[in-house]
Motif scaffolding. Structure first.
Motif, PDB file in Angstrom:
ATOM      1  N   GLN A   1      -2.486   9.857  -1.058  1.00  0.00           N
ATOM      2  CA  GLN A   1      -3.638   9.450  -1.851  1.00  0.00           C
ATOM      3  C   GLN A   1      -3.458   8.028  -2.397  1.00  0.00           C
ATOM      4  O   GLN A   1      -2.359   7.618  -2.735  1.00  0.00           O
ATOM      5  N   SER A   2      -4.584   7.318  -2.518  1.00  0.00           N
ATOM      6  CA  SER A   2      -4.546   5.855  -2.630  1.00  0.00           C
ATOM      7  C   SER A   2      -3.841   5.334  -3.874  1.00  0.00           C
ATOM      8  O   SER A   2      -4.038   5.817  -4.982  1.00  0.00           O
ATOM      9  N   SER A   3      -3.038   4.307  -3.629  1.00  0.00           N
ATOM     10  CA  SER A   3      -2.302   3.604  -4.673  1.00  0.00           C
ATOM     11  C   SER A   3      -1.697   2.360  -4.048  1.00  0.00           C
ATOM     12  O   SER A   3      -1.364   2.351  -2.859  1.00  0.00           O
TER      13      SER A   3
ATOM     14  N   ASP B   1       0.550  11.901  -5.363  1.00  0.00           N
ATOM     15  CA  ASP B   1       1.592  11.818  -4.337  1.00  0.00           C
ATOM     16  C   ASP B   1       2.674  10.798  -4.694  1.00  0.00           C
ATOM     17  O   ASP B   1       3.455  10.391  -3.829  1.00  0.00           O
ATOM     18  N   ILE B   2       2.766  10.386  -5.951  1.00  0.00           N
ATOM     19  CA  ILE B   2       3.662   9.295  -6.318  1.00  0.00           C
ATOM     20  C   ILE B   2       5.125   9.590  -5.973  1.00  0.00           C
ATOM     21  O   ILE B   2       5.857   8.694  -5.556  1.00  0.00           O
TER      22      ILE B   2
ATOM     23  N   VAL C   1       0.858  -1.179   0.000  1.00  0.00           N
ATOM     24  CA  VAL C   1       0.000   0.000   0.000  1.00  0.00           C
ATOM     25  C   VAL C   1       0.898   1.234   0.000  1.00  0.00           C
ATOM     26  O   VAL C   1       1.611   1.497   0.972  1.00  0.00           O
ATOM     27  N   LEU C   2       0.884   1.957  -1.103  1.00  0.00           N
ATOM     28  CA  LEU C   2       1.691   3.186  -1.187  1.00  0.00           C
ATOM     29  C   LEU C   2       0.942   4.361  -0.577  1.00  0.00           C
ATOM     30  O   LEU C   2       1.533   5.218   0.077  1.00  0.00           O
ATOM     31  N   GLY C   3      -0.366   4.420  -0.827  1.00  0.00           N
ATOM     32  CA  GLY C   3      -1.196   5.489  -0.291  1.00  0.00           C
ATOM     33  C   GLY C   3      -2.554   4.929   0.074  1.00  0.00           C
ATOM     34  O   GLY C   3      -3.094   4.077  -0.630  1.00  0.00           O
ATOM     35  N   SER C   4      -3.120   5.387   1.192  1.00  0.00           N
ATOM     36  CA  SER C   4      -4.365   4.804   1.697  1.00  0.00           C
ATOM     37  C   SER C   4      -5.492   5.816   1.866  1.00  0.00           C
ATOM     38  O   SER C   4      -6.592   5.451   2.286  1.00  0.00           O
ATOM     39  N   ALA C   5      -5.238   7.093   1.545  1.00  0.00           N
ATOM     40  CA  ALA C   5      -6.261   8.128   1.705  1.00  0.00           C
ATOM     41  C   ALA C   5      -7.031   8.344   0.416  1.00  0.00           C
ATOM     42  O   ALA C   5      -6.610   7.935  -0.673  1.00  0.00           O
ATOM     43  N   ALA C   6      -8.165   9.004   0.541  1.00  0.00           N
ATOM     44  CA  ALA C   6      -8.935   9.423  -0.628  1.00  0.00           C
ATOM     45  C   ALA C   6      -8.284  10.661  -1.240  1.00  0.00           C
ATOM     46  O   ALA C   6      -7.211  11.117  -0.797  1.00  0.00           O
TER      47      ALA C   6
END
Length: 305
Positions: free
Chosen positions: A40-42, A60-61, A6-11
């Motif tokens: 942000q989710s990725s 946010d990558i 999980v790189l990002g978990s937010a909306a």
């Protein structure tokens, strides 16, 4: 073994959101809320820890790459562990990170459904913009239910599953959904047989989708809002969760009720909006989830298949 990171978990907007002073965002800035900041989710998938399939390219990558050294393995002067990108939809918080990858040394393999590729060619012409930089190598994802092998994965298969949700607000098809505007992803490690179902955007659970969820060992699904009227009650939007294409967690027919009915060994929520009380680790809503064995994803979480 296949690893899901999980790189990002937010909306969209991340947590805390840059311009938001809701209870959660203000509280985490002041240290008054027990919560972890999130991008942000990725997610990303790998079998060797060096070469990755990036699933959704978050704005946010670059921060996510800095936080995940394996995504920059430094095998040569210019290098990346990102071998290809797969998009679940054409939402801004899932696609604009492609612009941050424009210095790639070759055309970036991009897997997405025909409706998503169309939106990125016309309504939000990222493909045209990136043609002046590294360029994209588009691969339309079929929706015939057949497992696919997408490099760099060799043992794991991925199967796109059409979902009942919405196209992005900028899309000409926002009010006229097309099959493939939004997908879930079934990932199976053929060596272990373990299966994960990933769906960060989910507006409705059909009988067919329920069967898909029941077959998964791990479900990683939409946890955007706690209640359908969450944004309305906080004065932050004039739309309900359903109108934004998300199934609320609480209430009859909500995501918690759906997850309670599943045999999966792990049930994990992702794409958490900054207003959602489950971000507060001491909240009654978070305790409610914990009592049911439901986890909340965090940036850096790893899941072994």
């Amino acid at each position: 073994m296949t690893t899901l990171k999980v790189l990002g978990s937010a909306a969209g907007g991340g947590f805390p959101q840059w311009n938001c002073n809701c209870t959660n965002c203000d509280g985490v800035r002041r240290g008054a809320v027990s919560a972890m900041p999130r991008t942000q989710s990725s997610i990303a998938l790998t079998e060797n820890g060096l070469d990755w399939l990036l699933v959704n390219a978050s704005p946010d990558i670059l921060a996510q790459i800095r936080a995940t050294p394996a995504l920059q393995p430094a095998r040569q002067r210019r290098d990346t562990g990102i071998a290809s990108v797969l998009l679940m939809d054409a939402q801004i918080d899932h696609v604009t990170g492609l612009l941050m990858l424009r210095e790639n040394s070759r055309r970036l393999p991009l897997y997405a459904t025909a409706p998503v590729l169309a939106d990125l060619s016309e309504a939000l012409p990222l493909s045209r913009v990136l043609s002046h930089y590294c360029g994209l190598e588009p691969h339309p994802l079929p929706l015939d239910g057949k497992p696919l092998r997408i490099a760099p994965l060799q043992r794991a298969t991925v199967t796109p599953v059409p979902l009942d949700s919405k196209a992005p607000p900028y899309s000409p098809n926002r009010q006229a959904p097309r099959r493939g505007d939004n997908i879930g992803l079934r990932v199976v490690d053929t060596a272990t047989g373990r299966r994960v179902f990933y769906a960060p955007g989910l507006g409705h659970v059909t009988a067919e989708l329920m069967e898909e969820l029941r077959g998964a060992d791990i479900v990683l699904v939409d946890g955007t809002f706690w209640t359908d009227d969450e944004m309305l009650r906080q004065g932050l939007s004039n739309k309900t969760a359903a109108e934004m294409g998300h199934l609320a967690l609480s209430g009859a027919g909500g995501m918690v009720e759906v997850l309670d009915a599943l045999p999966a060994s792990r049930k994990i929520l992702i794409h958490i909006n900054n207003t959602n009380p489950i971000l507060d680790e001491r909240s009654p809503q978070r305790r409610h989830l914990s009592a049911r064995g439901i986890e909340v994803a965090w940036d850096g979480m790893e899941i072994a298949l």
